[in-house]
Design an enzyme around this catalytic site. Structure first.
Site, short mmCIF file in Angstrom:
data_model
loop_
_atom_site.label_atom_id
_atom_site.label_comp_id
_atom_site.label_asym_id
_atom_site.label_seq_id
_atom_site.Cartn_x
_atom_site.Cartn_y
_atom_site.Cartn_z
N HIS A 198 0.84 -1.21 0.00
CA HIS A 198 0.00 0.00 0.00
C HIS A 198 0.86 1.24 0.00
O HIS A 198 0.52 2.26 -0.60
CB HIS A 198 -0.90 0.01 1.24
CG HIS A 198 -2.15 -0.77 1.06
ND1 HIS A 198 -2.67 -1.59 2.03
CD2 HIS A 198 -3.00 -0.83 0.02
CE1 HIS A 198 -3.78 -2.14 1.59
NE2 HIS A 198 -4.01 -1.69 0.36
N ARG A 305 -9.05 -3.70 -13.13
CA ARG A 305 -8.84 -5.07 -12.62
C ARG A 305 -9.48 -5.16 -11.23
O ARG A 305 -8.92 -4.68 -10.25
CB ARG A 305 -7.35 -5.36 -12.49
CG ARG A 305 -6.57 -5.51 -13.78
CD ARG A 305 -5.11 -5.80 -13.46
NE ARG A 305 -4.37 -6.29 -14.60
CZ ARG A 305 -3.56 -5.52 -15.34
NH1 ARG A 305 -3.40 -4.25 -15.05
NH2 ARG A 305 -2.89 -6.04 -16.36
N ARG A 341 -13.60 -5.21 -15.55
CA ARG A 341 -13.40 -6.64 -15.84
C ARG A 341 -13.89 -7.47 -14.65
O ARG A 341 -13.59 -7.15 -13.50
CB ARG A 341 -11.91 -6.92 -16.06
CG ARG A 341 -11.62 -8.39 -16.29
CD ARG A 341 -10.19 -8.61 -16.69
NE ARG A 341 -9.28 -8.57 -15.56
CZ ARG A 341 -7.97 -8.71 -15.67
NH1 ARG A 341 -7.42 -8.88 -16.86
NH2 ARG A 341 -7.20 -8.68 -14.62
N GLU A 440 -7.38 -13.69 -24.90
CA GLU A 440 -6.12 -14.02 -24.23
C GLU A 440 -5.66 -15.44 -24.52
O GLU A 440 -4.60 -15.85 -24.06
CB GLU A 440 -6.30 -13.89 -22.71
CG GLU A 440 -6.86 -12.58 -22.26
CD GLU A 440 -6.83 -12.39 -20.75
OE1 GLU A 440 -5.86 -11.82 -20.26
OE2 GLU A 440 -7.78 -12.84 -20.08
N ASN A 463 -0.63 -9.80 -22.37
CA ASN A 463 0.24 -10.45 -21.37
C ASN A 463 -0.04 -11.96 -21.36
O ASN A 463 0.88 -12.78 -21.40
CB ASN A 463 -0.03 -9.90 -19.96
CG ASN A 463 0.07 -8.39 -19.91
OD1 ASN A 463 0.69 -7.79 -20.78
ND2 ASN A 463 -0.53 -7.79 -18.90
N ASP A 464 -1.32 -12.29 -21.30
CA ASP A 464 -1.67 -13.72 -21.31
C ASP A 464 -1.63 -14.31 -22.71
O ASP A 464 -1.24 -15.47 -22.88
CB ASP A 464 -3.07 -13.92 -20.70
CG ASP A 464 -3.00 -14.00 -19.20
OD1 ASP A 464 -2.07 -14.66 -18.69
OD2 ASP A 464 -3.86 -13.40 -18.52
N ARG A 474 4.54 -16.35 -17.99
CA ARG A 474 4.86 -14.92 -17.92
C ARG A 474 5.51 -14.51 -16.61
O ARG A 474 6.04 -13.42 -16.48
CB ARG A 474 3.59 -14.07 -18.19
CG ARG A 474 2.54 -14.17 -17.14
CD ARG A 474 1.23 -13.54 -17.57
NE ARG A 474 0.98 -12.27 -16.90
CZ ARG A 474 -0.21 -11.67 -16.86
NH1 ARG A 474 -1.24 -12.21 -17.49
NH2 ARG A 474 -0.37 -10.55 -16.25
N CYS A 511 -5.25 -4.14 -24.00
CA CYS A 511 -5.06 -3.64 -22.64
C CYS A 511 -3.91 -4.33 -21.93
O CYS A 511 -3.68 -4.12 -20.75
CB CYS A 511 -6.35 -3.74 -21.83
SG CYS A 511 -6.90 -5.43 -21.59
C1 PEP Z 1 -3.38 -9.41 -20.03
O1 PEP Z 1 -3.34 -10.64 -19.84
O2 PEP Z 1 -2.78 -8.84 -20.97
C2 PEP Z 1 -4.17 -8.56 -19.14
C3 PEP Z 1 -4.35 -7.28 -19.39
O3 PEP Z 1 -4.67 -9.13 -18.01
P1 PEP Z 1 -3.80 -9.46 -16.71
O4 PEP Z 1 -2.44 -8.85 -16.90
O5 PEP Z 1 -4.55 -8.87 -15.57
O6 PEP Z 1 -3.78 -10.96 -16.71
MG MG Z 2 -4.80 -11.56 -18.51
#
Ligand code: PEP
Ligand code: MG
Length: 587
Positions: A198, A305, A341, A440, A463-464, A474, A511
């Site tokens: 925090h 998120r 989300r 994803e 990312n996923d 990852r 995103c």
């Molecule tokens: C992603 O997977 O790109 C994403 C935005 O979700 P997170 O990073 O929360 O898994």
């Molecule tokens: Mg993701």
């Protein structure tokens, strides 16, 4: 210490809040309270318990008065931190365990509380989830305050200070951060803490540079030492020599100049030279990040998120608590849209109340939408909270980690049930709320045309998507060189998704972290993405490049990039193009 030059000493920690500051050190007395264990006669047990209760009450009063002070000075958005501390104080285990120790072992209340704390800490240490583990510092902070009250010690972070100082402390509580005078405290350096504590989150949202997790920095720095801290690189320089000082001064001036220049773009449209508009939005996890998104010119929130509301607590938040949190973000962003989300836990994100069992392959396990569909009541509660928040502004809703059409249909059915429940109770919400999905998984890419018929928008979680397409964990630092956003398979996937969305007449966003990397902008623009959502500080950087690109040239660049066979070749080509076209934009 990492290196030494003359008298200059350089330390490397965690860059928790960006920015460079140069100033004088002020070491705050945040050493742990020393407690001596003493035996007490049995006739004093009751009065010792009473003394403990009184310290708890005093602590509660102090926290409530800090709460009032913060409300007056900086509004209500940070109050949840103090509320967390009040909740810890009310924790029956903390109290009953301590009282039992006083009673059974006949020792003083301070020592009994210290023993209880030790037990709690042992529990936290075994937890893998970084966010949850860091909540242990909240428990420590609260206990420390109770101990100080029992021992009659003071709490203020600093004595009266006239200069602008960098605070050095073993640890800083969120309350410490919230109470500092921003005119006087220009930076934070601590032994403890991590990026998701925090303390780090608040330092970022207040835009005070911070380097945390330096382990023993309090033993290396004294009051009045000259310091440079670099919150991006996580560097602390003690007694900089003249050359280092001059270098950093220049670096700092340039950094601030660039930040100011980039912020001037805030109200300019995110538009290419040939008049093509795309939307640049922000990603958030906490309400605290909203002002920063506005300040950097974000045109909405492309990814909220919500799991951070659920992680690090013993019970999941109820509908009312979720509604309050979502509605606050929605109101703050109005008239811009907020894309919320639904819960993306499971995998490496742990929520104790959900009793998730250990899985052999958590990334491929019961996570995200799969978990929500498995727990329909939990899911409906969240959907109702989001729907209720939609009455306060513009809300869109989207589901993570979709791998097939059936999942969307099931999610939409439950959304329909949530809507009719609200309708029956006369609770207002946006009947036309837009529904989207995250792309994803490789399966979602391959059937993007089928998925596009079911929803109003796509948002690609690169990312996923990279993790699942290239089969690269990852979170595994040993594989990071193989995690290639420019891999031809990733580029082809992005192209397929963008084309499928447009063929169906729906919008498509990115995103994942790729969206916030300015050097990828020409590719993402050429691939036709309508929106990019990223961390706040990247928004002006990406806009700067966007405003110097043309859509037509970006499309030609993508045609060429798609002809290469390896990520390395694509990267080289992109670098060449960027250096010729935007030589001064990437330093
Ligand atoms: C992603 O997977 O790109 C994403 C935005 O979700 P997170 O990073 O929360 O898994
Ligand atoms: Mg993701």
């Amino acid at each position: 210490m990492d290196s030494e030059r003359n008298n200059t000493r350089i330390f490397k920690g965690i860059g928790a809040s960006p920015g460079i500051v140069i100033g004088e050190a002020r070491v705050a007395d945040r050493s742990r309270v020393v407690v001596v264990e003493t035996s007490i006669p049995s006739e004093n047990v009751q009065s010792e318990i009473q003394r403990f209760h009184e310290a708890l009450e005093t602590t509660k009063e102090q926290l409530n008065s800090i709460k009032e002070q913060i409300t007056r000075s900086s509004g209500t958005e940070h109050l949840y931190v103090i509320d967390t501390h009040l909740m810890i104080l009310d924790d029956s285990m903390l109290t009953s365990e301590t009282i039992e120790i006083i009673r059974n072992d006949r020792i003083n209340a301070e020592a009994a509380l210290k023993r209880t704390l030790k037990k709690f800490m042992g529990f936290f240490e075994g937890i893998e989830d970084e966010y949850l583990r860091e909540r242990s510092s909240d428990v420590q902070t609260v206990v420390e305050r109770v101990l100080r009250n029992m021992l009659g010690k003071r709490h203020e972070l600093l004595d009266e200070t006239d200069g602008r100082v960098i605070v050095i402390a073993h640890d800083l509580s969120p309350a410490d951060i919230l109470q500092v005078d921003k005119e006087k405290v220009i930076g934070f350096v601590t032994d403890l803490g991590g990026k998701t504590s925090h303390t780090a989150i608040l330092a970022r949202s207040l835009e005070i540079p911070a380097v945390l997790g330096l382990e023993k920095i309090t033993t290396e720095i004294s009051d009045g030492d000259a310091l440079i801290i670099d919150g991006d690189k996580g560097i602390v320089i003690v007694h900089p020599d003249e050359e280092t000082f001059r270098d950093y001064l220049q670096h700092k001036q340039y950094y601030e100049y660039r930040e100011r220049e980039l912020l001037k773009l805030k109200d300019l449209p995110a538009e290419t030279l040939d008049g093509h508009r795309i939307l640049l939005k922000g990603n958030v996890e906490f309400i605290e990040e909203v002002p920063s998104i506005m300040k950097h010119g974000g045109e909405g929130i492309g990814l909220y998120r919500t799991e951070m509301l659920f992680i690090g607590r013993s019970l999941v938040p109820d509908e009312e608590e979720q509604y309050q949190a979502y509605a606050q973000v929605v109101r703050r962003m109005f008239p811009f849209p907020v894309t919320i989300r639904t819960l993306d836990v499971g995998g490496d994100k742990f929520v104790s109340d959900l009793n998730l069992t250990d899985e052999l392959n958590p990334a491929l396990g019961l996570r995200a939408i799969r978990l929500s569909l498995r727990c329909p009541e939990l899911f409906k509660t969240q959907l109702r909270a989001i729907l209720r928040a939609s009455a306060h502004g513009k809300v869109k809703i989207f589901f993570p980690m979709i791998s097939g059409v059936a999942e969307i249909r099931e999610a939409k059915t439950l959304l329909g049930v949530a809507k009719s429940e609200l309708r029956k109770s006369g609770v207002p919400f946006d009947e036309e709320i837009e529904i989207g999905i995250m792309i994803e998984t490789p399966s979602a890419v391959l059937i993007a045309d089928l998925l596009a018929r079911e929803v109003d928008f796509f948002s690609v979680g690169t990312n996923d998507l990279i993790q699942y397409s290239l089969a690269i964990d990852r979170t595994n630092e040993h594989l990071s060189s193989l995690y290639e956003p420019l891999h031809p398979a990733v580029l082809r996937s992005l192209k397929l998704v963008s084309e499928a969305a447009h063929a169906a007449g729906i919008s498509v966003c990115i995103c994942g972290e790729m969206a916030g990397e300015p050097s990828y902008l020409p590719i993402l623009l050429g691939l036709g993405f309508d929106e990019l959502s990223m961390n706040a500080v990247s928004i002006p950087k990406v806009k700067h490049i966007l405003r110097r690109c043309s859509k037509i040239e970006a499309e030609i660049l993508v045609d060429q990039a798609l002809k290469f066979s390896t990520a390395c070749e694509v990267e080289l080509y992109l670098q060449q193009e960027i250096t010729t076209k935007f030589a001064d934009s990437f330093d």
